[in-house]
Enzyme design. Structure first.
Site, mmCIF file in Angstrom:
data_model
loop_
_atom_site.group_PDB
_atom_site.id
_atom_site.type_symbol
_atom_site.label_atom_id
_atom_site.label_comp_id
_atom_site.label_asym_id
_atom_site.label_seq_id
_atom_site.Cartn_x
_atom_site.Cartn_y
_atom_site.Cartn_z
ATOM 1 C CB SER A 259 -0.935 -0.073 1.206
ATOM 2 O OG SER A 259 -2.062 0.676 0.961
ATOM 3 C CE LYS A 263 0.205 5.391 -1.970
ATOM 4 N NZ LYS A 263 -0.785 4.686 -2.701
ATOM 5 C CD1 TRP A 350 -7.805 3.346 -2.069
ATOM 6 C CD2 TRP A 350 -9.389 4.543 -3.073
ATOM 7 N NE1 TRP A 350 -7.669 4.640 -1.659
ATOM 8 C CE2 TRP A 350 -8.631 5.407 -2.265
ATOM 9 C CE3 TRP A 350 -10.449 5.081 -3.813
ATOM 10 C CZ2 TRP A 350 -8.878 6.775 -2.161
ATOM 11 C CZ3 TRP A 350 -10.705 6.453 -3.707
ATOM 12 C CH2 TRP A 350 -9.929 7.270 -2.890
ATOM 13 C CG HIS A 400 -5.649 -2.458 0.300
ATOM 14 N ND1 HIS A 400 -4.858 -2.127 -0.756
ATOM 15 C CD2 HIS A 400 -5.206 -1.750 1.368
ATOM 16 C CE1 HIS A 400 -3.970 -1.238 -0.352
ATOM 17 N NE2 HIS A 400 -4.149 -0.998 0.932
HETATM 18 C C1 GCU Z 1 -5.355 4.893 1.611
HETATM 19 C C2 GCU Z 1 -4.705 5.679 0.497
HETATM 20 C C3 GCU Z 1 -3.881 4.776 -0.418
HETATM 21 C C4 GCU Z 1 -2.906 3.960 0.405
HETATM 22 C C5 GCU Z 1 -3.642 3.224 1.498
HETATM 23 C C6 GCU Z 1 -2.771 2.472 2.496
HETATM 24 O O1 GCU Z 1 -6.337 4.042 1.104
HETATM 25 O O2 GCU Z 1 -5.727 6.328 -0.205
HETATM 26 O O3 GCU Z 1 -3.163 5.549 -1.356
HETATM 27 O O4 GCU Z 1 -2.183 3.090 -0.409
HETATM 28 O O5 GCU Z 1 -4.362 4.153 2.281
HETATM 29 O O6 GCU Z 1 -1.601 2.744 2.640
HETATM 30 O O7 GCU Z 1 -3.323 1.628 3.192
#
Ligand code: GCU
Length: 419
Positions: A259, A263, A350, A400
C-alpha cells in the site's frame, strides 16, 4: 425563465463538482490517454539501447519524479551510525537468528533513531533479505517477546491496542498474518523490517520526523520541490541498506512494501540501485498504478487526503493528470534492470489493479533493452495465475492486504530471480 436557466447551470456545476469527487470504477469512463513512451526522451529522441537509457532518459525521468512528484532530499546527512541492540540465535524455536539494530541519523546537531528488526535463516552463510516497513511497530509482525515496542507516534487503533498514539504490549503479533516470517526462513530468506513512524510519523505535520532534521533556522516545512513523507521513508530504507550491505550475514536486499509503503519501496528502488529487486504489494495511486486512468484513487484525491506524502509541486496535477509528462510506468522503469514484482487484489479497486498491471507492462520495454523479459502482453492474466518474469505480476482474489498467497509468489519468484 432566467431563474430556471440559472438553476440548470448551477445544478450542472454541482453535478460536475460531485463527479470530480466521486471515484470512478467504470472502465468505460476511463479517459482516453497515451502512456508516455519510456523510450522517447522529453525532447523527442528515440532511446534504443541501455546506454542511452542510462545516460539520457533515466536521469531526466528520475529528475522529474524527484522534483515534481516525491520531492528532493534537501542535503546529505552529517553522519550516521549503527548499534547492535540485541541478538539471539534462538528465534523461531531455534530456526532463525534475530538482530535488532539501532540506526542513528545526525544532522544540524539533531539525531533521529529507528530500529531495524532482522531475522535470518540459521545454517545459511548469507541470505537474501526482504526489507520493508511495517505500519504499527516491529513487535506487531511477530509474537516474539524479545522484539522491542516503539515509542514513536503511532496511529490510534483500538483493535491493535494502540492508545494515546502509543503502541502497547497488546499490539504484539497483531499483524503477523501479513508477514510470512516462518515461511521465509524455511525457504532460506531473511526479513528486515522497520516501523515507518520512527522515520517520519504519518501525519500532516512537518514538525517532527526526518524532515525536521534538515530545516534551516525558522523553517517549518519542506520547500515546494522538497521531499514529502514517501521520499523521507524511502531515504530511511536506503539508510537501512547502508547497514545491511555491510552485514556479512546478508547477501541481497529486496525492497518490499504494501500500500503506501509499496509506494515507498518503489521510490526507494528507483533512487537507490543497490536494492536487488522491488516488490509493490497493492501500492495503487502514486505507486504502481497509472495516474492518467483516473480510476479509483486519483492524484487530486491522494494529495487532498494525504497532503504530506508528496512534494507540494505534485498538487499542480490535481484533476489534471492529462498534463503529466510522465506516468507511473516510468517510475517502474527506473527500477530496471533490477527484478520488479507488482501485485494486485481483485477487490482492491481503489488501487486500480488494471492500472497497476498496465504500468508494469509499459515499463517492460526498458527491461527488454537489457535482454530481460517483462510482461509482453497487454492482456491481464487470470486471477491467481501469476506471470513470473524479471517483471512479474499477479492479481489474487480478495481485498487490499498482504496474504500468505502473496508471500508464496514472492518466494517462488525470488528463488529464480534474486538468489
Ligand atoms: C489509503 C490511500 C492509499 C494507500 C492506502 C494504504 O487508502 O488512499 O493511497 O495506499 O491508504 O496505505 O493503506
Amino acid at each position: 425563465m432566467k431563474c430556471t436557466l440559472f438553476l440548470i447551470v448551477l445544478m450542472n456545476m454541482v453535478q460536475s463538482l460531485f463527479a470530480q469527487f466521486e471515484p470512478n470504477y467504470d472502465e468505460s469512463k476511463v479517459p482516453l490517454f497515451e502512456a508516455p513512451d519510456p523510450l522517447i526522451s522529453f525532447k523527442g529522441e528515440q532511446i534504443s539501447d541501455s546506454l542511452a537509457w542510462e545516460k539520457k532518459r533515466r536521469p531526466e525521468l528520475l529528475r522529474f519524479f524527484e522534483q515534481k512528484v516525491y520531492g528532493e532530499v534537501p542535503e546529505t546527512l552529517d553522519a550516521f551510525s549503527f548499534k547492535l541492540l540485541e541478538q539471539s540465535d534462538e528465534a523461531y524455536e531455534g530456526k532463525a537468528r534475530r538482530k535488532q539494530i539501532e540506526i542513528s541519523l545526525r544532522k544540524n546537531n539533531s539525531v533521529l533513531t529507528f530500529t531495524l528488526l532482522l531475522y535470518l535463516p540459521k545454517g545459511k552463510i548469507n541470505a537474501p533479505v526482504f526489507l520493508g516497513y511495517n505500519f504499527h511497530g516491529n513487535h506487531t509482525v511477530t509474537a516474539d517477546l524479545q522484539v522491542h515496542i516503539p515509542t514513536a507516534w503511532n496511529k490510534n487503533n483500538e483493535d491493535l491496542g494502540i492508545i494515546g498514539n502509543q503502541a502497547t504490549e497488546t499490539s504484539r503479533g497483531k499483524r503477523k498474518h501479513r508477514w510470512a516470517i516462518e515461511k521465509l526462513i524455511e525457504n532460506g530468506f531473511g526479513l528486515a523490517t522497520i516501523f515507518y513512524g520512527e522515520v517520519d510519523p504519518d501525519k500532516n505535520d512537518f514538525s517532527d520526523g526526518l524532515h525536521s532534521l534538515f530545516y534551516e533556522e525558522g523553517q517549518q516545512r519542506p520547500k515546494p520541490n522538497e521531499w514529502g513523507s514517501i521520499a523521507a521513508w524511502a531515504f530511511g530504507l536506503s539508510r537501512a541498506m547502508d547497514y545491511l550491505e555491510n552485514d556479512s550475514d546478508v547477501s541481497k536486499v529486496i525492497a518490499f512494501g504494501h500500500s503506501r509503503l509499496g509506494k515507498v519501496a518503489l521510490w526507494a528502488g528507483a533512487t537507490d540501485q543497490r536494492f536487488a529487486g522491488v516488490i509493490s504489494n497493492n501500492s495503487g495511486c502514486g505507486g504502481a498504478a497509472l495516474s492518467k486512468r483516473m480510476y479509483g484513487e486519483t492524484v487530486g484525491r491522494i494529495n487532498r487526503s494525504f497532503p504530506h506524502w508528496f512534494s507540494d509541486s505534485f498538487e499542480q496535477y490535481n484533476e489534471k493528470e492529462n498534463t503529466l509528462p510522465v506516468d507511473q510506468h516510468q517510475l517502474l522503469a527506473l527500477i530496471a534492470p533490477k527484478p520488479l514484482y507488482v501485485a494486485s487484489a481483485v477487490e482492491d479497486r481503489w488501487a486500480d489493479p488494471k492500472g497497476e498491471f498496465l504500468a508494469a507492462h509499459y515499463a517492460s520495454s526498458v527491461y527488454e533493452l537489457y535482454g530481460l523479459d517483462g510482461l509482453l502482453h497487454r492482456q491481464m492474466p487470470a486471477v491467481n495465475e501469476p506471470i513470473q518474469k524479471t517483471v512479474a505480476y499477479h492479481i489474487r482474489h480478495g481485498q487490499h492486504d498482504v496474504t500468505t498467497y502473496d508471500w508464496e509468489q514472492y518466494i517462488t519468484w525470488g528463488r529464480t530471480f534474486l538468489e
